[in-house]
Scaffold this motif. Structure first.
Motif: not given
Ligand code: AMP
Ligand code: GLY
Length: 425
Positions: A103, A118, A142, A144, A154, A156, A186-189, A193, A215, A274, A283-284
Motif C-alpha cells: 500500500k 486520501a 485509517v 493499514k 485495514v 477504520v 491515512e485520512e478517512r474518506l 464505494e 464488504k 470512494m 482507496l486502493e
Molecule cells: P482497502 O483494502 O484499502 O480497500 O480497505 C478496505 C476497506 O476499508 C475499504 O473498502 C473501505 O471501506 C475502508 N477504507 C479504506 N481506506 C479508507 C479511507 N481512507 N477512508 C475510509 N474508509 C477506508
C-alpha cells in the motif's frame, strides 16, 4: 486452444465459465478449482501458489493462455515464471503487482501521478507512527498494514487510542506477519464505494462497466468486513461521464506512471474508489478481477473473453473492437457458511442447485464448494455467488433471490439487500 484458470473462488468459476463459451477453446483447466469449475471445465489438483507445478502443467498440456485469479500468486511472481518459459499468461508481473501488495508503494505511485487519493503517511516502526498520531488532532483516521492481509489489514478508527492500538497490533503483535513491516496511516474518506476495473496491456485500457461490492457482513453495511457479500453492475453511482473522468484522471495516469517506473502493468487494474464530495478518490488498487464483482460483470459480457485477455497478454488491445455488453444489469448474491467471516464448519451437503439452475437468467457460480461422496458440499466461507440478469436492477435482484431460495444447507445465509444502494442515486 487450451486455457488454464488459477484459483478456486467464485471469480475463477466465472472466468472458467466465460472462457468455456469461446469457440476457440477446447479445454478449460482450473487449478485447483471447485465443484462449479469441475462442471464447466476440468479441475487440476495443483495449488494456486505452486508456481513450478503450474508452469509444468501448462507446458505438458498445451495451455495457450493462463489467467491468474487471486493476488497472492501474482505477488509471488507467477507471471514472471510463466513468461520466462515463454508461456502466455494474463496478469501483472511481480514488480507491477506491488500496486496491490504494498500500500505504501501504491500511495507513492498515486502521489507521483497526481491521482486523487486520501492524504497519507507511511511508517517503518510503531514508535514513529504512534508519535505521529499523538501529535495530531484526535480525529477519525485509517491505519493499514502495508502488505497483503486477505482484506483484513485495514482499521477504520474513530479515535486516536483505537488507531494507536491498531498500530501496535500490526507492528508489535505482528498479527499480519511481514505484511506489517510498514504501516500506512491515512485520512478517512466518506462516501459511497465503487469498483472500476480495466483490462490493460500496459498502453491501452478497456474499462469495464462499474460495479459495487458489499464488504460488510450484514444488511445495511453493518457487521465485520468480509471478502464481499454481493455485487452488482453497472452501478448508477458511476455514470458514463464519471467513468470517463475516472479513466482520464485515475486509470490512465496510473498506467503511465507504472510504465515510467519500468514496471509496465498488464492485467486487470482494479480501482477501489470512494465517491466523495470532491469527486472519486482511490482507496486502493487491486491487480486482478474483484471477487464478487467479476461475477456480475462477466455474466453481461457478450464478446469472447479469450480474445480480450489474449490481446492484453500480447500487447494488442488497441486492435480489438470494444467489448459488447448485455444491456441488462446483473446482481450477484453471495451465500455464506454459518460463522463466516469468523470460524465456520465445512462439508455440509448443498441441496437445490438443480432447481436454482432452472430459474431463468441465473447462473450459480461456485466459490467454497467441492465434491464429496457423490454430492456437492461446502468447503469455504463464501460458498456460492448466485448471479442473475434482469431488465432493471430490482428485477435482477428479485431473480437472484428467487434462485437463492431454492438452495439450502446447514447454516446457509446471505445478505438480503444486495444492490439496494443503487436506488439512492
Ligand atoms: P482497502 O483494502 O484499502 O480497500 O480497505 C478496505 C476497506 O476499508 C475499504 O473498502 C473501505 O471501506 C475502508 N477504507 C479504506 N481506506 C479508507 C479511507 N481512507 N477512508 C475510509 N474508509 C477506508
Ligand atoms: N471484492 C473485493 C476484492 O476482490 O478485493
Amino acid at each position: 486452444m487450451n486455457v488454464l484458470v488459477i484459483g478456486n473462488g467464485g471469480r475463477e468459476h466465472a472466468l472458467a465459465w466465460k472462457m468455456a463459451q469461446s469457440r476457440r477453446v477446447k479445454r478449460v483447466f482450473c487449478a485447483p478449482g471447485n465443484a462449479g469449475t469441475a462442471a464447466d471445465g476440468e479441475n487440476v489438483p495443483i495449488a494456486a501458489d505452486d508456481i513450478a507445478g503450474l508452469v509444468r502443467f501448462a507446458k505438458d498440456n498445451q495451455v495457450q493462455l493462463t489467467v491468474v485469479g487471486p493476488e497472492v500468486p501474482l505477488a509471488a511472481g507467477m507471471v514472471d515464471a510463466f513468461e520466462r518459459e515463454r508461456l502466455r499468461i494474463f496478469g501483472p508481473t511481480k514488480a507491477a503487482a506491488e500496486l496491490e501488495s504494498s500500500k505504501a508503494f501504491c500511495k507513492e505511485v498515486l502521489r507521483g501521478a497526481s491521482v486523487p487519493t486520501a492524504e497519507h503517511r507511511a511508517f517503518r516502526d510503531a514508535e514513529s507512527a504512534i508519535r505521529f498520531l499523538r501529535e495530531r488532532e484526535d480525529m477519525p483516521i485509517v491505519v493499514k498494514a502495508d502488505g497483503l492481509a486477505a482484506g483484513k489489514g485495514v482499521f477504520v478508527c474513530e479515535r486516536r487510542e483505537e488507531a494507536i492500538d491498531a498500530v501496535r497490533q500490526i507492528a508489535q503483535d505482528r498479527i499480519f506477519g511481514a505484511a506489517g513491516d510498514r504501516i500506512v496511516i491515512e485520512e478517512r474518506l466518506h462516501g459511497q464505494e465503487a469498483s472500476v476495473l480495466a483490462i490493460t496491456d500496459g498502453r491501452t485500457l478497456v474499462t469495464l462497466p462499474p460495479a459495487q461490492d458489499h464488504k460488510r457482513a450484514y444488511d445495511g453495511d453493518t457487521g465485520p468486513n468480509t471478502g464481499g457479500m454481493g455485487a452488482y453492475s453497472p452501478t448508477p453511482l458511476v455514470d458514463e461521464a464519471q467513468l470517463g473522468w475516472i479513466e482520464e484522471h485515475i486509470l490512465v495516469p496510473t498506467i503511465h506512471a507504472m510504465k515510467r517506473m519500468r514496471r509496465p502493468f498488464r492485467g486487470v487494474l482494479y480501482a477501489g474508489l470512494m465517491l466523495t464530495h470532491q469527486g472519486p478518490k482511490v482507496l486502493e488498487f487491486n491487480v486482478r478481477f474483484g471477487d464478487p464483482e467479476c461475477q456480475p460483470i462477466l455474466i453481461r459480457l457478450k464478446s469472447d473473453l479469450v480474445d480480450v485477455l489474449e490481446a492484453a497478454a500480447l500487447g494488442d488491445l488497441d486492435r480489438l473492437d470494444p467489448p459488447r455488453w448485455d444491456p441488462r444489469p446483473a446482481v450477484c448474491v453471495v451465500m455464506a457458511s454459518e460463522g463466516y467471516p469468523g470460524d465456520y464448519t465445512k462439508g455440509h451437503p448443498i441441496r437445490g442447485l438443480a432447481e436454482a439452475a432452472q430459474v431463468p437468467d441465473v447462473k450459480v457460480f461456485h466459490a467454497g464448494t467441492t465434491w464429496k461422496d457423490g454430492q456437492v458440499v461446502t468447503s469455504g466461507g463464501r460458498v456460492l455467488g448466485v448471479t442473475a440478469l434482469g431488465n432493471s436492477i430490482p428485477l435482477a435482484k428479485l431473480q437472484a433471490y428467487t434462485a437463492v431460495k431454492c438452495i439450502r444447507w446447514d447454516g446457509a445465509w446471505c445478505r438480503k439487500d444486495i444492490s439496494d444502494k443503487a436506488a439512492i442515486v
